[in-house]
Scaffold this motif. Structure first.
Motif, mmCIF file in Angstrom:
data_model
loop_
_atom_site.group_PDB
_atom_site.id
_atom_site.type_symbol
_atom_site.label_atom_id
_atom_site.label_comp_id
_atom_site.label_asym_id
_atom_site.label_seq_id
_atom_site.Cartn_x
_atom_site.Cartn_y
_atom_site.Cartn_z
ATOM 1 N N MET A 1 0.771 -1.080 -0.135
ATOM 2 C CA MET A 1 -0.052 -0.009 -0.138
ATOM 3 C C MET A 1 0.739 1.398 -0.023
ATOM 4 N N GLN A 2 1.718 1.203 0.848
ATOM 5 C CA GLN A 2 2.889 2.531 0.660
ATOM 6 C C GLN A 2 3.515 2.699 -0.440
ATOM 7 N N GLU A 3 3.899 1.700 -1.155
ATOM 8 C CA GLU A 3 4.378 1.691 -2.466
ATOM 9 C C GLU A 3 3.363 2.137 -3.509
ATOM 10 N N LEU A 4 2.328 2.015 -3.544
ATOM 11 C CA LEU A 4 0.997 2.503 -4.258
ATOM 12 C C LEU A 4 0.858 3.954 -4.015
ATOM 13 N N GLU A 5 0.610 4.384 -2.771
ATOM 14 C CA GLU A 5 0.759 5.618 -2.319
ATOM 15 C C GLU A 5 1.756 6.738 -2.623
ATOM 16 N N LYS A 6 3.086 6.151 -2.867
ATOM 17 C CA LYS A 6 4.099 6.865 -3.414
ATOM 18 C C LYS A 6 3.810 7.134 -4.644
ATOM 19 N N LYS A 7 3.320 6.340 -5.622
ATOM 20 C CA LYS A 7 3.013 6.324 -6.956
ATOM 21 C C LYS A 7 2.024 7.294 -7.209
ATOM 22 N N LEU A 8 0.884 7.247 -6.352
ATOM 23 C CA LEU A 8 -0.146 8.195 -6.409
ATOM 24 C C LEU A 8 0.232 9.523 -5.715
ATOM 25 N N ASN A 9 1.213 9.611 -5.101
ATOM 26 C CA ASN A 9 1.835 10.941 -4.336
ATOM 27 C C ASN A 9 0.585 11.444 -3.339
ATOM 28 N N TYR A 10 -0.004 10.482 -2.705
ATOM 29 C CA TYR A 10 -0.975 10.571 -1.811
ATOM 30 C C TYR A 10 -0.851 9.651 -0.776
ATOM 31 N N THR A 11 -0.967 10.092 0.570
ATOM 32 C CA THR A 11 -1.021 9.294 1.876
ATOM 33 C C THR A 11 -2.384 9.335 2.276
ATOM 34 N N PHE A 12 -2.871 8.078 2.493
ATOM 35 C CA PHE A 12 -4.230 7.866 2.910
ATOM 36 C C PHE A 12 -4.419 8.011 4.422
ATOM 37 N N ARG A 13 -5.084 8.975 4.856
ATOM 38 C CA ARG A 13 -5.581 8.981 6.450
ATOM 39 C C ARG A 13 -6.323 7.575 6.881
ATOM 40 N N ASP A 14 -7.215 6.915 5.831
ATOM 41 C CA ASP A 14 -7.713 5.815 6.025
ATOM 42 C C ASP A 14 -7.503 4.830 5.090
ATOM 43 N N PRO A 15 -6.591 3.836 5.467
ATOM 44 C CA PRO A 15 -5.724 3.041 4.319
ATOM 45 C C PRO A 15 -6.900 2.078 4.077
ATOM 46 N N ALA A 16 -8.119 1.930 4.797
ATOM 47 C CA ALA A 16 -8.900 0.855 4.256
ATOM 48 C C ALA A 16 -9.779 1.105 3.076
ATOM 49 N N LEU A 17 -9.759 2.388 2.888
ATOM 50 C CA LEU A 17 -10.502 2.885 1.156
ATOM 51 C C LEU A 17 -9.516 2.612 0.651
ATOM 52 N N LEU A 18 -8.282 2.528 0.413
ATOM 53 C CA LEU A 18 -7.481 2.127 -0.702
ATOM 54 C C LEU A 18 -7.506 0.693 -0.802
ATOM 55 N N SER A 19 -7.536 -0.062 0.251
ATOM 56 C CA SER A 19 -7.714 -1.637 0.304
ATOM 57 C C SER A 19 -8.769 -2.120 -0.378
ATOM 58 N N GLU A 20 -9.918 -1.153 -0.210
ATOM 59 C CA GLU A 20 -11.440 -1.477 -0.739
ATOM 60 C C GLU A 20 -11.220 -1.418 -2.090
ATOM 61 N N ALA A 21 -10.816 -0.121 -2.473
ATOM 62 C CA ALA A 21 -10.597 0.318 -3.996
ATOM 63 C C ALA A 21 -9.899 -0.856 -4.895
ATOM 64 N N LEU A 22 -9.015 -1.753 -4.062
ATOM 65 C CA LEU A 22 -8.318 -2.472 -5.035
ATOM 66 C C LEU A 22 -8.853 -4.149 -4.689
ATOM 67 N N SER A 23 -9.974 -4.059 -4.015
ATOM 68 C CA SER A 23 -10.667 -5.472 -4.107
ATOM 69 C C SER A 23 -11.806 -5.748 -5.258
ATOM 70 N N HIS A 24 -11.288 -6.737 -5.840
ATOM 71 C CA HIS A 24 -12.330 -7.011 -6.926
ATOM 72 C C HIS A 24 -13.475 -7.837 -6.439
ATOM 73 N N SER A 25 -14.508 -7.863 -7.106
ATOM 74 C CA SER A 25 -15.816 -8.347 -6.538
ATOM 75 C C SER A 25 -15.627 -9.986 -6.454
ATOM 76 N N SER A 26 -14.604 -10.722 -6.938
ATOM 77 C CA SER A 26 -14.448 -12.019 -7.093
ATOM 78 C C SER A 26 -13.693 -12.150 -5.761
ATOM 79 N N TYR A 27 -12.835 -11.494 -5.291
ATOM 80 C CA TYR A 27 -11.920 -11.499 -3.958
ATOM 81 C C TYR A 27 -13.035 -11.451 -2.867
ATOM 82 N N ALA A 28 -13.888 -10.340 -2.765
ATOM 83 C CA ALA A 28 -14.839 -10.093 -2.015
ATOM 84 C C ALA A 28 -15.777 -11.113 -1.658
ATOM 85 N N ASN A 29 -16.299 -11.815 -2.871
ATOM 86 C CA ASN A 29 -17.200 -13.118 -2.778
ATOM 87 C C ASN A 29 -16.407 -14.344 -1.884
ATOM 88 N N GLU A 30 -15.253 -14.430 -2.412
ATOM 89 C CA GLU A 30 -14.524 -15.558 -1.775
ATOM 90 C C GLU A 30 -14.368 -15.240 -0.360
#
Length: 227
Positions: free
Chosen positions: A1-30
């Motif tokens: 997550m920190q590596e991607l934040e560097k690429k985005l040039n943005y640090t999340f106050r709530d990292p869970a939002l970024l985690s959710e943004a990267l969660s495909h429906s197939s993963y959530a279903n499993e």
């Protein structure tokens, strides 16, 4: 997550939002028992955030353009292919959370999945940092001058231009044919040829048959001295 934040040039106050943004429906279903959410709702919101930021940008950048032209440029800027290119630039596929089936099927490289995840990331930044943070990210990744020029080039209708050129002389026959395709189903490349009176005058390739035909028409126009 920190590596991607560097690429985005943005640090999340709530990292869970970024985690959710990267969660495909197939993963959530499993992982339904864990109560995980997929990125589909964020994708929905991100589409609107992206549309607003892009519309505002074009409204300011092009004060003389009519509504129809603004709409066409916005559509090209925010199309699936543009979002896919952003995802590739960020190497977003390597950060995705996919279900086993989607993983085995090459989901990390699938255009639609990567484009949707890009919109979800835009929404996550918006929810975490507001419209200013989301706008800054979208401007940097999508709306710089070089990108807009590339989109303008992409949205040109070379097939129509070629048809109009050919129709200047009576008795001319223009046709297209597919010359081949290669690659896996999720990342196919198509090849097309355009024929004038039965002779090949241009060829091109693309990620769809339509895109390949446009590339072939562009090559034909160049061969005929029209570009």
């Amino acid at each position: 997550m920190q590596e991607l934040e560097k690429k985005l040039n943005y640090t999340f106050r709530d990292p869970a939002l970024l985690s959710e943004a990267l969660s495909h429906s197939s993963y959530a279903n499993e992982h339904r028992a864990a109560g995980l959410n997929s990125n589909e709702r964020l994708e929905f919101l991100g589409d609107s955030v992206l549309g607003f930021v892009t519309a505002e940008f074009l409204f300011v950048q092009h004060p003389d353009l009519p509504e129809g032209d603004l709409t066409r440029i916005r559509a090209a800027l925010v199309c699936e292919q543009s979002l896919y290119e952003v995802a590739r630039k960020l190497d977003l596929g390597s950060y995705l959370k996919l279900g086993r089936g989607e993983e085995a099927g090459g989901g990390r490289k699938r255009t639609s999945i990567l484009a949707d995840a890009t919109e979800a990331v835009f929404a996550a930044v918006y929810l975490d940092g507001g419209i200013g943070a989301a706008s800054a990210l979208i401007h940097r990744l999508l709306l710089d001058a070089e990108k807009e020029e590339a989109v303008e080039e992409r949205r040109r209708d070379y097939k129509t231009a070629l048809q109009e050129l050919v129709q200047r002389q009576a008795g001319q026959e223009l046709s297209y044919r597919m010359a081949g395709e290669q690659g896996p189903d999720h990342a196919k490349t198509f090849s097309a040829e355009v024929l004038l009176n039965g002779a090949v005058v241009g060829s091109g390739s693309g990620h769809s048959k339509k895109e390949a035909e446009q590339a072939a028409a562009r090559a034909a126009l160049a061969a005929l001295g029209e570009t």
